[in-house]
Design a protein around this motif. Structure first.
Motif, mmCIF file in Angstrom:
data_model
loop_
_atom_site.group_PDB
_atom_site.id
_atom_site.type_symbol
_atom_site.label_atom_id
_atom_site.label_comp_id
_atom_site.label_asym_id
_atom_site.label_seq_id
_atom_site.Cartn_x
_atom_site.Cartn_y
_atom_site.Cartn_z
ATOM 1 N N ALA A 5 0.827 -1.202 0.000
ATOM 2 C CA ALA A 5 0.000 0.000 0.000
ATOM 3 C C ALA A 5 0.859 1.248 0.000
ATOM 4 O O ALA A 5 0.547 2.246 -0.669
ATOM 5 N N ALA A 6 1.969 1.199 0.749
ATOM 6 C CA ALA A 6 2.861 2.351 0.814
ATOM 7 C C ALA A 6 3.489 2.650 -0.541
ATOM 8 O O ALA A 6 3.713 3.811 -0.903
ATOM 9 N N LYS A 7 3.749 1.612 -1.331
ATOM 10 C CA LYS A 7 4.389 1.796 -2.633
ATOM 11 C C LYS A 7 3.454 2.468 -3.637
ATOM 12 O O LYS A 7 3.904 3.089 -4.600
ATOM 13 N N THR A 8 2.152 2.296 -3.444
ATOM 14 C CA THR A 8 1.200 2.853 -4.412
ATOM 15 C C THR A 8 0.483 4.091 -3.898
ATOM 16 O O THR A 8 -0.081 4.850 -4.692
ATOM 17 N N GLY A 29 -2.502 15.899 -3.817
ATOM 18 C CA GLY A 29 -1.580 16.899 -4.355
ATOM 19 C C GLY A 29 -0.324 16.309 -4.963
ATOM 20 O O GLY A 29 0.344 16.971 -5.753
ATOM 21 N N MET A 30 0.013 15.087 -4.615
ATOM 22 C CA MET A 30 1.186 14.447 -5.204
ATOM 23 C C MET A 30 0.764 13.750 -6.488
ATOM 24 O O MET A 30 -0.317 13.179 -6.571
ATOM 25 N N LYS A 31 1.625 13.791 -7.490
ATOM 26 C CA LYS A 31 1.264 13.252 -8.798
ATOM 27 C C LYS A 31 2.060 11.993 -9.108
ATOM 28 O O LYS A 31 3.112 11.737 -8.537
ATOM 29 N N ASP A 32 1.538 11.230 -10.053
ATOM 30 C CA ASP A 32 2.157 9.971 -10.441
ATOM 31 C C ASP A 32 3.430 10.192 -11.239
ATOM 32 O O ASP A 32 3.643 11.265 -11.833
ATOM 33 N N GLU A 33 4.235 9.145 -11.294
ATOM 34 C CA GLU A 33 5.478 9.190 -12.062
ATOM 35 C C GLU A 33 5.238 8.901 -13.542
ATOM 36 O O GLU A 33 5.979 9.377 -14.399
ATOM 37 N N TYR A 34 4.222 8.108 -13.833
ATOM 38 C CA TYR A 34 3.983 7.670 -15.206
ATOM 39 C C TYR A 34 2.515 7.807 -15.597
ATOM 40 O O TYR A 34 1.623 7.670 -14.765
ATOM 41 N N TYR A 35 2.312 8.076 -16.887
ATOM 42 C CA TYR A 35 1.005 7.940 -17.514
ATOM 43 C C TYR A 35 0.931 6.545 -18.129
ATOM 44 O O TYR A 35 1.910 6.053 -18.709
ATOM 45 N N GLY A 95 -2.728 6.622 -13.874
ATOM 46 C CA GLY A 95 -1.398 6.941 -13.390
ATOM 47 C C GLY A 95 -0.757 5.774 -12.676
ATOM 48 O O GLY A 95 -1.427 4.931 -12.100
ATOM 49 N N VAL A 96 0.548 5.736 -12.707
ATOM 50 C CA VAL A 96 1.340 4.756 -11.955
ATOM 51 C C VAL A 96 2.347 5.534 -11.114
ATOM 52 O O VAL A 96 2.997 6.444 -11.622
ATOM 53 N N PRO A 97 2.449 5.208 -9.785
ATOM 54 C CA PRO A 97 1.985 3.964 -9.169
ATOM 55 C C PRO A 97 0.599 3.985 -8.541
ATOM 56 O O PRO A 97 0.171 2.975 -7.996
ATOM 57 N N SER A 98 -0.129 5.087 -8.591
ATOM 58 C CA SER A 98 -1.403 5.163 -7.855
ATOM 59 C C SER A 98 -2.483 4.281 -8.466
ATOM 60 O O SER A 98 -3.399 3.858 -7.778
ATOM 61 N N MET A 99 -2.407 4.022 -9.790
ATOM 62 C CA MET A 99 -3.437 3.284 -10.537
ATOM 63 C C MET A 99 -4.775 4.026 -10.518
ATOM 64 O O MET A 99 -5.844 3.422 -10.630
ATOM 65 N N ARG A 100 -4.724 5.353 -10.400
ATOM 66 C CA ARG A 100 -5.949 6.160 -10.432
ATOM 67 C C ARG A 100 -6.312 6.485 -11.876
ATOM 68 O O ARG A 100 -5.467 6.948 -12.644
ATOM 69 N N HIS A 102 -6.201 -5.166 -13.996
ATOM 70 C CA HIS A 102 -4.834 -4.718 -14.258
ATOM 71 C C HIS A 102 -4.082 -4.762 -12.935
ATOM 72 O O HIS A 102 -4.498 -4.128 -11.963
ATOM 73 N N GLN A 103 -2.990 -5.503 -12.900
ATOM 74 C CA GLN A 103 -2.226 -5.628 -11.662
ATOM 75 C C GLN A 103 -0.876 -4.931 -11.801
ATOM 76 O O GLN A 103 -0.199 -5.071 -12.825
ATOM 77 N N LEU A 104 -0.515 -4.189 -10.755
ATOM 78 C CA LEU A 104 0.751 -3.458 -10.737
ATOM 79 C C LEU A 104 1.806 -4.290 -10.029
ATOM 80 O O LEU A 104 1.563 -4.839 -8.946
ATOM 81 N N ILE A 105 2.971 -4.363 -10.624
ATOM 82 C CA ILE A 105 4.060 -5.175 -10.082
ATOM 83 C C ILE A 105 5.290 -4.297 -9.914
ATOM 84 O O ILE A 105 5.691 -3.579 -10.841
ATOM 85 N N ASP A 106 5.868 -4.339 -8.729
ATOM 86 C CA ASP A 106 7.107 -3.602 -8.452
ATOM 87 C C ASP A 106 8.275 -4.426 -8.992
ATOM 88 O O ASP A 106 8.485 -5.570 -8.595
ATOM 89 N N LEU A 107 9.050 -3.827 -9.901
ATOM 90 C CA LEU A 107 10.173 -4.525 -10.533
ATOM 91 C C LEU A 107 11.515 -4.058 -9.993
ATOM 92 O O LEU A 107 12.569 -4.442 -10.521
#
Length: 865
Positions: A44-47, A52-58, A73-78, A478-483
Motif C-alpha cells: 500500500a505504501a508503494k502505491t 496533491g502528489m502526482k504519479d510518475e507515469y502515464y 497513473g502509476v503507481p497510484s493506478m488512479r 490490471h495488476q501493478l508489479i514492483d520490478l
C-alpha cells in the motif's frame, strides 16, 4: 529503491495516523482487525499517492469493445480520463458536437455507420525509438481503422479506414521516427469489395501490412502517401519495427500457415484444430524503407479501392520480403532496445525464441534460403537465424523490456505468470503469479529504445475472485508489479469495468505536456485552427438565412449569451458555443433538454451543435459542467414556434413587488456591497502589481481573465445609472446585481492569482512544516480557520505571538482543547465565535508539525497583508 519505500511508508503513516479511524487504534491493531500483513502495508505504501502528489507515469490503455482509450497513473493506478475514439463519449460531447461527429463519420466503412470499436494496441509517437508524448495511435481490430490522438489536449483528431484489409489486429506500431504507423491484417480476406467463395482462399484471399504515412508537423496520417504490402493469406498478427542495427526493417508474425478454412457446420474440424497442425508458422521480415521506394513506382503496385498495394512479386524481386519459421501460433514479436534481437513467444509452445538480426541479415545478403513458400517468398533457416530458445512455461504471449540490459519480462497465459529472464544468456531469473490468464504486459516505456522498467502491469483476462461480484460479466484486472527489487512484487489490483482493455503503453510524466487551455480563443480542437463559429464577447448574435438559424453564443461564469433563442418549427439550428474563460479547469458545456444535444467546451474552445427543430415547445438549455456557485443559473430557453398556429397575446409586463421605499433601500444596499467588493479587488490588484505578477505566466493568465471580467462593468454601470435616472429602480437593481456578478468573478480569478503568487514568493517549507500543513488539512482545521483573515474561527496568523510560551501552550491546547475551555482567553474566544475548538485526536508528532507550519505562516505573513 529503499529511499522510495521509506518515503512511501512515511506518507502512508501520516495518512493512517491522522485519520479518525487511527485516532483510537494504532497501526498494529488496524492490521490485526483487517487481517493485513506487513507485506500488505508495504504494498500500500508503494502505491499510495497523497493529495496533491502526482504519479510518475502515464499509462494509456485500450478500452477494448468500448472503442475508447483509458488513461491512468502509476503507481497510484488512479483513472485520469476516458478518451472517446471510435465510439461516442457523452461527458466530453464526443459524437454529439459537429466537430467530433465529423471525426466519427470519417470512420464510416463504405457508407456504413459503425457504432462500436474494438481498440487493441496503443502506441506513442517516437523519435530515435524513444517515446515522445505528442501523439498516441490506436487501432480498431473489428473495423479496420487507426486513430490519431493529440496528446496536447487528449482528443481524437483523425480516424482513417483501411481500404483493403478487413481486420487489423496487428496495429498500431510505429517506426522509430514515426515515419509510418504499421497496421497488420488479422483475418485474411479479398482486398476488393466483392464476393469470393472460400474455395478460392489461396488464390484470392490475402493478408497484408499497411504502412500509414504520418505527417508529424500536421499531426495527421497522409492517406495518399500510405500503402499496403500484399502478404499471403496467413493470419498476420502483431508487429514491431526495427531500430539501431535493424533500422529500416519490420517484423510481423502470423498463424495459420496451413491456410485452413474451417467448416465446423459442414462436419469439418474447427479452425482451432486446422490452424495449429504445423509445428511452425512464419515471421514476416520486410524492409519498409525499400518498400517505400517501390510504392512510388506504378510497376510495383496495384491500385485497389484507390489505394496502392505493393505486390508480393515486386517485394520479393526487390529483396524486401522474407519469411522465417517461428513457434506455432505465435503472438508477441518484440525487438530489443538496441534492435539486435527479436523475441517471439508461441502460444502453443513452452519456449520463447530469440532471433539475432545480424544472423538474419547475413543470410539475406548471401541469399542463403532453405526454400520458398507457395507464393514465392524466400524462407530463411530457423536454426541459423536463432540466438537461442528458452523454456519458460505454458502459453508465452507478450514481452516487455527492462532498463537493465538483457532483461525481459514475458507473460504466460496458461500458467498465469510473468517471467523475468535474460534473453542474451537465456536464463530464467524470477517469476510471479498473476490473477488470472494474463494477456499483454507492460514495463514502463518497455518497448522503446530506452526502457525504464521500475513497474510492470499485468493485463489479466479473468478476475474471478478478486473483487466484489457484479454479475456474470466480471471486470478486467490490471495488476501493478514492483520490478525494482531482485524479486518481482505484485502490489495492486485494479478492476476496470469497461470493455476488455487489451494492451497498454506507458510514458514518464515529464514527457507529456498537455495544454491547460486553448491558446487561440475560439479553437476548433479537432483541427487546431480557429473555429468558423468563434465568438468573442460582444459578438453574440442570432442569424437567420431562410430556414437555417445560426446562433453565436458565448459561455463564461455564470451565463450563456444569448439566453433566449426563438426559432420556427422545421428550422435547422446550429449553435456555436465559445468558452471565453482563460482560467485552468473552467470548462463549460452546453446541453438542450430533450433534443439529444450536448457539447463540452473547454477554456478557449469553440464547439458547435446542429439539430432540426422539429418539435414545438419550450426547451431549457444549460451548462452541464458544474462550473461556479451560480451553475444552476447558467441557463436559457430555446422556444420553437409553429408558424401555422395562432398563439394568445401574452403580456410580458413586470410589476415590482417592492414598494418605492423598499426598492430605494435595496438599491443603496447593493451599491454598498459593490463598493466593498471593489475595494477588495483594488487591494488584490495593488498586491499583484507590487509583487510583479507578470513574471509568472499562469498567474498572468488569471489576471488577464480577471481584468476581462472587470472590463465589462463600465458598460453595465452605464445601464444601471440610466435606469436609475429614468426612475426604474427595479431595472437599476438588476444591472447593479449583474455588476456584482462581474465583481465576484473578478475577485475569484484575482484571489486565485494572489494565492498562486503568494506560493511563488513564500519561503520554501521545511519537511516538517509541509507535514504540518497536511495534518492541518486532514484534520479539517481549515473548516473554521482561514489563513490571513477571520472566519468561523480566529485567523491563525500570529497565533504564536498571542501567548506566553506559545509553542508549549498551543501544543497542549491542540492535543487536549477541552482542558482549556475555562481559560479566560479561550472562554472569550468561545463566546466571540460561539464555537468550541473540538478535539481532533491529533498525535503529538502531528501537533509539533502543525506548529512548524504556523511558524512558516508567520514567516510569510507579510505576503497576505
Amino acid at each position: 529503491m529503499l529511499s522510495k519505500i521509506r518515503k512511501s511508508i512515511v506518507f502512508l503513516s501520516v495518512f493512517l495516523i491522522s485519520s479518525s479511524f487511527a485516532a483510537t487504534k494504532d497501526l498494529q491493531q488496524i492490521m490485526k482487525d483487517r487481517g493485513l500483513t506487513e507485506r500488505d502495508v508495504l504494498a500500500a505504501a508503494k502505491t499510495y499517492t497523497p493529495t496533491g502528489m502526482k504519479d510518475e507515469y502515464y499509462v494509456f490503455s485500450s478500452g477494448g469493445q468500448s472503442g475508447q482509450v483509458l488513461v491512468y497513473g502509476v503507481p497510484s493506478m488512479r483513472i485520469l480520463k476516458y478518451i472517446g475514439v471510435f465510439t461516442p463519449e457523452p461527458w466530453q460531447g464526443y459524437g454529439f458536437d459537429n466537430e467530433s461527429k465529423k471525426i466519427l463519420e470519417s470512420g464510416y466503412i463504405r457508407g456504413q455507420e459503425i457504432k462500436w470499436g474494438d481498440t487493441h494496441h496503443p502506441n506513442f509517437s517516437e523519435k530515435n525509438g524513444e517515446y515522445v508524448g505528442d501523439y498516441l495511435f490506436i487501432n480498431d481490430k473489428a473495423n479496420p481503422r487507426v486513430a490519431v490522438i493529440n496528446l496536447h489536449d487528449f482528443e481524437t483528431t483523425q480516424i482513417v479506414v483501411n481500404p483493403v484489409l478487413r481486420s487489423t489486429h496487428g496495429g498500431s506500431f510505429v517506426t522509430p521516427n514515426t515515419e509510418y504507423i504499421v497496421d497488420a491484417a488479422q483475418y485474411a480476406a479479398p482486398f476488393e469489395n466483392e464476393w469470393v467463395p472460400i474455395e478460392a482462399y489461396e488464390e484470392k484471399y490475402r493478408g497484408g501490412v499497411t504502412l500509414w504515412k504520418f505527417d508529424y508537423d500536421k499531426g495527421k496520417i497522409n492517406e495518399k502517401d500510405s500503402f499496403t504490402l500484399e502478404l499471403p493469406p496467413y493470419m498476420q498478427d502483431l508487429s514491431d519495427a526495427g531500430k539501431g542495427v535493424s533500422m529500416g526493417w519490420a517484423f510481423t508474425n502470423s498463424f495459420n500457415s496451413e491456410m485452413y478454412t474451417g467448416g465446423i457446420e459442414k462436419g469439418l474440424p474447427p479452425f482451432e484444430a486446422g490452424m495449429s497442425r504445423h509445428d511452425t508458422d512464419y515471421m514476416h521480415v520486410y524492409n519498409w524503407q525499400l518498400l517505400e521506394k517501390l510504392a512510388k513506382n506504378p510497376k510495383n503496385t496495384k491500385i485497389i479501392n484507390n489505394h496502392r498495394v505493393v505486390t508480393i512479386e515486386a517485394a520479393v524481386k526487390a529483396g524486401a520480403l522474407f519469411l522465417i519459421p517461428e513457434p506455432k501460433s505465435p503472438h508477441g514479436v518484440d525487438v530489443s532496445p538496441d534492435g539486435k534481437y527479436i523475441v517471439v513467444g508461441g502460444k502453443l509452445d513452452t519456449h520463447v525464441s530469440v532471433y539475432d538480426f545480424e544472423k538474419i541479415k547475413k543470410l539475406i545478403d548471401k541469399k542463403e534460403f532453405v526454400g520458398k513458400d507457395p507464393f514465392g517468398i524466400p524462407i530463411l533457416d530457423m536454426k541459423k537465424t536463432l540466438h537461442g530458445q528458452l523454456e519458460l512455461g505454458l502459453g508465452p504471449l507478450h514481452n516487455s523490456y527492462d532498463k537493465e540490459e538483457g532483461i525481459i519480462y514475458t507473460s504466460l497465459y496458461v500458467d498465469s505468470q510473468i517471467v523475468k529472464w535474460d534473453y542474451k544468456n537465456l536464463k530464467v531469473l524470477d517469476r510471479v503469479n498473476v490473477h488470472y490468464n494474463i494477456g499483454h504486459l507492460d514495463t514502463m516505456e518497455g518497448k522503446s529504445s530506452k526502457p525504464k522498467g521500475e513497474y510492470g502491469i499485468a493485463l489479466n483476462k479473468l478476475s474471478i475472485d478478486r473483487f466484489l461480484p457484479v454479475g456474470p460479466l466480471h471486470p478486467q484486472n490490471h495488476q501493478l508489479i514492483d520490478l525494482q527489487g531482485d524479486k518481482m512484487d505484485l502490489i495492486y489490483d485494479m478492476p476496470i469495468g469497461l470493455g476488455e482493455p487489451h494492451d497498454v503503453v506507458s510514458i514518464h510524466a515529464s514527457k507529456i505536456n498537455p495544454s491547460k487551455t486553448y491558446d487561440k480563443m475560439g479553437t476548433n480542437s479537432r483541427t487546431g485552427e480557429v473555429h468558423e463559429g468563434a465568438t468573442l464577447a460582444g459578438q453574440e448574435r442570432i442569424e437567420r438565412d431562410g430556414n437555417k438559424v445560426k446562433v453565436y453564443m458565448t459561455a463564461i461564469r455564470s451565463h450563456l449569451n444569448p439566453e433566449h433563442i426563438t426559432v420556427k418549427k422545421g428550422d435547422e439550428v446550429t449553435i456555436y458555443v465559445t468558452n471565453l474563460e482563460r482560467a485552468t479547469d473552467e470548462t463549460h458545456a452546453f446541453g438542450v433538454s430533450g433534443l439529444n444535444v450536448h457539447a463540452s467546451v473547454e477554456p478557449g474552445k469553440t464547439s458547435s451543435v446542429t439539430f432540426k427543430a422539429d418539435q414545438e415547445g419550450v426547451f431549457p438549455y444549460y451548462c452541464t459542467e458544474f462550473c461556479s456557485a451560480l451553475h444552476l443559473e447558467m441557463m436559457g430557453y430555446l422556444t420553437v414556434k409553429d408558424d401555422k398556429k395562432e398563439y394568445p397575446d401574452y403580456k410580458a409586463a413586470k410589476v415590482a413587488k417592492m414598494s418605492p421605499a423598499e426598492l430605494k433601500k435595496e438599491y443603496k444596499k447593493i451599491l454598498a456591497t459593490n463598493k466593498a467588493t471593489d475595494a477588495v479587488i483594488q487591494s488584490v490588484v495593488k498586491f499583484l502589481k507590487e509583487k510583479g505578477y507578470e513574471k509568472y505566466p499562469e498567474i498572468k493568465a488569471l489576471v488577464k481573465d480577471a481584468l476581462n471580467q472587470y472590463g465589462k462593468i463600465k458598460e453595465e454601470k452605464a445601464k444601471a445609472n440610466k435606469a436609475y435616472k429614468d426612475g426604474d429602480l427595479n431595472t437599476a437593481i438588476l444591472w447593479e446585481n449583474q455588476i456584482w456578478q462581474y465583481m465576484v468573478k473578478t475577485a475569484d480569478a484575482g484571489l486565485r492569482a494572489k494565492n498562486l503568487l503568494v506560493k511563488e514568493l513564500s519561503t520554501k517549507m521545511s519537511k516538517n512544516a509541509r507535514k504540518g500543513e497536511e495534518a492541518y488539512l486532514r484534520g479539517g482545521c481549515n473548516g473554521c480557520h482561514v489563513i490571513g483573515k477571520v472566519s468561523s474561527g480566529p485567523d491563525l496568523t500570529g497565533a504564536l505571538l498571542r501567548h506566553e510560551n506559545a509553542e508549549e501552550f498551543l501544543y497542549k491546547f491542540i492535543l487536549n482543547p477541552e482542558e482549556y475551555y475555562d481559560n479566560p482567553y479561550m472562554d472569550a474566544m468561545i463566546k466571540a465565535f460561539n464555537l468550541r475548538m473540538p478535539n481532533q485526536n491529533m498525535k503529538p508528532k502531528e501537533v509539533k508539525n502543525i506548529i512548524e507550519y504556523l511558524k512558516w505562516i508567520d514567516e510569510n505573513a507579510h505576503l497576505n497583508q
